[in-house]
Design an enzyme around this catalytic site. Structure first.
Site, PDB file in Angstrom:
ATOM      1  N   ASP A   1      -9.238  -4.457  -5.573  1.00 51.29           N
ATOM      2  CA  ASP A   1      -8.763  -3.477  -4.594  1.00 51.29           C
ATOM      3  C   ASP A   1      -9.598  -2.202  -4.689  1.00 51.29           C
ATOM      4  O   ASP A   1      -9.644  -1.553  -5.733  1.00 51.29           O
ATOM      5  CB  ASP A   1      -7.287  -3.167  -4.835  1.00 51.29           C
ATOM      6  CG  ASP A   1      -6.613  -2.545  -3.625  1.00 51.29           C
ATOM      7  OD1 ASP A   1      -7.263  -1.736  -2.934  1.00 51.29           O
ATOM      8  OD2 ASP A   1      -5.436  -2.857  -3.385  1.00 51.29           O
TER       9      ASP A   1
ATOM     10  N   SER B   1       0.842  -1.191   0.000  1.00 54.02           N
ATOM     11  CA  SER B   1       0.000   0.000   0.000  1.00 54.02           C
ATOM     12  C   SER B   1       0.886   1.253   0.000  1.00 54.02           C
ATOM     13  O   SER B   1       1.660   1.437  -0.932  1.00 54.02           O
ATOM     14  CB  SER B   1      -0.962  -0.034   1.183  1.00 54.02           C
ATOM     15  OG  SER B   1      -1.968   0.939   1.055  1.00 54.02           O
TER      16      SER B   1
ATOM     17  N   HIS C   1      -7.675  -5.165  -1.031  1.00 53.70           N
ATOM     18  CA  HIS C   1      -6.529  -4.533  -0.371  1.00 53.70           C
ATOM     19  C   HIS C   1      -6.053  -5.432   0.770  1.00 53.70           C
ATOM     20  O   HIS C   1      -6.010  -5.038   1.939  1.00 53.70           O
ATOM     21  CB  HIS C   1      -6.938  -3.151   0.134  1.00 53.70           C
ATOM     22  CG  HIS C   1      -5.781  -2.216   0.295  1.00 53.70           C
ATOM     23  ND1 HIS C   1      -5.002  -1.796  -0.760  1.00 53.70           N
ATOM     24  CD2 HIS C   1      -5.258  -1.596   1.387  1.00 53.70           C
ATOM     25  CE1 HIS C   1      -4.074  -0.973  -0.332  1.00 53.70           C
ATOM     26  NE2 HIS C   1      -4.199  -0.853   0.968  1.00 53.70           N
TER      27      HIS C   1
END
Length: 435
Positions: free
Chosen positions: A386, A301, A415
């Site tokens: 995601d 991320s 995610h």
């Protein structure tokens, strides 16, 4: 039993409990109602102009629901749906069709309310993702700016300070909090250093963090396998306090830090963050136990973004691992498609963020402009579902990388990652580090 020992045992018990949840989740659904959305191609990938058919299935106690209405939306991810409505389930399923004529991602989301609770599911079809290109512009003075910034930051003494964390040490590894001066006099970067106890020369891994404010615990398992690890925070605060402190900072002083000073490329929050990653590498190279050469950077991320950025900024990095990177193609929203986290130019933020000076500053921090200069082997993993870091955005960065790339694509993931992906990451790192 002292308090720190109790905390450590409790944390271990919680970790084992969470692991059992993750393991059992493969065979036990989290809710009695399951909303399953499936594209009609096993690889979820289509050619532009090709129609995708999404099958929606609703299960209750693993039995298909029939004669029940389900609402749906279909459209490019993060954008206004191009089709929406309700469908009546027949034999427990319904179908929705859609397509894109350009490279990108088409998302179908289904929702159903049962006994006052709304359940949702989604699937995302990729349309020629390998052809997605950035919308972000590369400033002519991009590398002049960053080379000057690195030169100035290098003049600041490192002033490293180590604090042994005896209750975190193991039979094979020592654990420390490390504090290093960063970017400007008085500024600090903190992290958790883990070193093998046996004397020798070892490779190293810098792990860079996802977004947020939290304590850190270090990566002891790799240290026990003969790898020096440094897990850093980015906010210039110690990383071993109780979680309540970080919760307070997240809610107040550091709330929305990702937008701080975006109108000034010299003052934007991520300048000290990016340079702090370089300073962390300075520190690793100063360790007598480091072999002086074999170094990887790894994160997901925001950390996935920092992995790519650090690899481009510092030639001492030999390998990188990036999971669903943030901060990619931030200007996508200004061109009618999804942009990267933190979504500063999306519909809700654009009225006060989409100003000329902020757009210009974003170009100096956008991962796509660092990705163009990555020249080391990298391992990448993500999925199509995601919703935090849109795949449109990270493919825009991935597609401009010319260095050797290995992509572990797990289409249904959002995610998050499966344990199997984390195992592959560690195996890849250890193989590259000679372990």
């Amino acid at each position: 039993m002292n308090r720190l020992t109790f905390i450590r045992i409790t944390a271990l018990a919680c970790s084992l409990f969470l692991f059992s949840i993750v393991a059992s989740a493969q065979s036990r659904p989290p809710h009695p109602i399951q909303v399953l959305v499936s594209p009609d191609k096993p690889n979820w990938t289509y050619a532009p102009g090709e129609e995708a058919t999404f099958t929606i299935r609703i299960l209750k106690h693993q039995v298909p629901l029939s004669n029940t209405e389900v609402s749906y939306t279909v459209g490019p991810e993060k954008m206004t749906p191009t089709d929406q409505g309700t469908l009546l389930l027949k034999n427990g399923e319904a179908q929705v069709k859609g397509k894109l004529t350009d490279p990108g991602f088409l998302r179908c989301e289904a929702r159903i309310t049962v006994d006052g609770v709304t359940y949702r599911g989604l699937a995302t079809a990729g349309y020629a993702p390998e052809r997605i290109q950035p919308t972000q512009q590369l400033p002519d003075d991009f590398w002049d700016f960053w080379n000057t910034a690195k030169t100035e930051a290098a003049k600041i003494p490192m002033d490293a300070k180590l604090t042994l964390l005896p209750d975190r040490c193991t039979e094979k590894a020592d654990m420390y909090q490390v504090s290093i001066q960063n970017y400007e006099t008085g500024g600090r970067i903190y992290g958790i250093l883990a070193k093998p106890k046996t004397q020798g020369k070892y490779p190293a891994v810098l792990q860079v963090p996802g977004a947020g404010i939290r304590p850190y615990y270090g990566i002891v398992d790799l240290a026990e396998q003969g790898v020096i690890t440094l897990q850093v925070g980015i906010h210039g605060i110690p990383v071993i306090h109780e979680t309540g402190l970080y919760d307070d900072l997240r809610a107040a002083a550091l709330k929305n830090y990702q937008f701080f000073n975006l109108d000034d490329r010299d003052q934007y929050y991520y300048k000290r963050v990016y340079l702090g990653c370089v300073r962390a590498i300075d520190y690793l190279f100063s360790l007598p136990e480091f072999d002086g050469n074999t170094l990887a950077v790894w994160g997901g991320s925001q950390g996935g973004a920092l992995s790519i950025v650090t690899a481009a900024l510092d030639s001492r990095v030999k390998y990188l691992v990036s999971l669903y990177p943030a901060l990619c193609d931030l200007t996508g929203y200004l061109h009618g498609r999804a942009g990267g986290w933190p979504h500063m130019f999306n519909t809700s933020n654009a009225p006060f963020m989409a100003k000329e000076e902020k757009i210009e500053t974003s170009a100096y921090y956008d991962v796509v402009n660092f990705a163009r200069s990555v020249n080391i082997p990298g391992y990448y993993t993500w999925g199509y579902n995601d919703e935090t870091c849109p795949p449109t955005s990270y493919y825009a960065a991935y597609n401009v990388i010319k260095a050797p790339r290995e992509l572990d694509l797990v289409q249904e993931t959002g995610h998050w990652t499966y344990p199997e992906q984390q195992t592959k990451i560690r195996e890849w790192l250890l193989s590259k580090l000679g372990k």
